[in-house]
Design an enzyme around this catalytic site. Structure first.
Site, mmCIF file in Angstrom:
data_model
loop_
_atom_site.group_PDB
_atom_site.id
_atom_site.type_symbol
_atom_site.label_atom_id
_atom_site.label_comp_id
_atom_site.label_asym_id
_atom_site.label_seq_id
_atom_site.Cartn_x
_atom_site.Cartn_y
_atom_site.Cartn_z
ATOM 1 N N ASP A 193 0.856 -1.188 0.000
ATOM 2 C CA ASP A 193 0.000 0.000 0.000
ATOM 3 C C ASP A 193 0.891 1.236 0.000
ATOM 4 O O ASP A 193 2.005 1.200 0.528
ATOM 5 C CB ASP A 193 -0.898 0.018 1.244
ATOM 6 C CG ASP A 193 -1.977 -1.049 1.222
ATOM 7 O OD1 ASP A 193 -2.397 -1.452 0.129
ATOM 8 O OD2 ASP A 193 -2.410 -1.471 2.311
ATOM 9 N N ASP A 198 -7.096 -1.214 -4.397
ATOM 10 C CA ASP A 198 -8.153 -0.746 -3.495
ATOM 11 C C ASP A 198 -8.991 0.336 -4.168
ATOM 12 O O ASP A 198 -10.213 0.376 -4.025
ATOM 13 C CB ASP A 198 -7.551 -0.181 -2.202
ATOM 14 C CG ASP A 198 -6.740 -1.202 -1.427
ATOM 15 O OD1 ASP A 198 -7.018 -2.404 -1.538
ATOM 16 O OD2 ASP A 198 -5.816 -0.780 -0.704
#
Length: 164
Positions: A122, A141
């Protein structure tokens, strides 16, 4: 364009953009807050973290068996079903089809990370105010979230269209 080719290309595009962005981050950044890059002051930053859990790190402290079930096996089954659904359901409107492809592409990209790396990379962080901010997330995401929002709007607009 053939519908199944469109589906395949859109899913592949979502996976590719996510994996390319993660490879760039892994090869050019320092992991953690020390390596943060301010893109737009401190409102939009790149901060590389490795997420061993799911959304916002939830489940990162689960035992390995539960992680395998809830972060790998279950998502793979759901993604397989959604692929089956969008290929077989010919009457899906274009917005819903694109939305499902974004969800599947993002889901596959994160499952791929869990299989290959044991965690998900991330790196995006957005802070609007001190209290309104995101967790650290990635392109996959973003794809899943965009797909969900598109499905929501598609459902609302299709319902209004049927009522009229």
């Amino acid at each position: 364009m053939n519908r199944n080719i469109f589906i395949t290309l859109l899913i592949a595009f979502n996976i590719a953009i996510d994996q390319i962005s993660k490879a760039i981050v892994r090869s050019n950044m320092i992991e953690g807050a020390r390596g943060e890059i301010d893109v737009i002051k401190d409102y939009f930053q790149l901060i590389w973290v490795e997420n061993k859990g799911a959304f916002l790190g939830m489940g990162s402290d689960m035992n390995p068996t539960l992680k395998l079930i809830f972060l790998l096996i279950l998502p793979t089954i759901v993604l397989g079903y959604v692929i089956y659904y969008i290929v077989k359901t010919k009457e899906l409107d274009r917005t819903s089809l694109i939305a499902f492809c974004c969800i599947v592409g993002g889901g596959i990209a994160n499952v791929f990370d869990r299989i290959v790396y044991g965690q998900v990379t991330d790196f995006f962080f957005i802070k609007i105010t001190e209290t309104i901010k995101t967790g650290i997330f990635n392109v996959a995401d973003l794809s899943v979230t965009t797909g969900m929002i598109m499905l929501l709007f598609s459902g609302v607009f299709n319902k209004k269209k049927k009522e009229a």
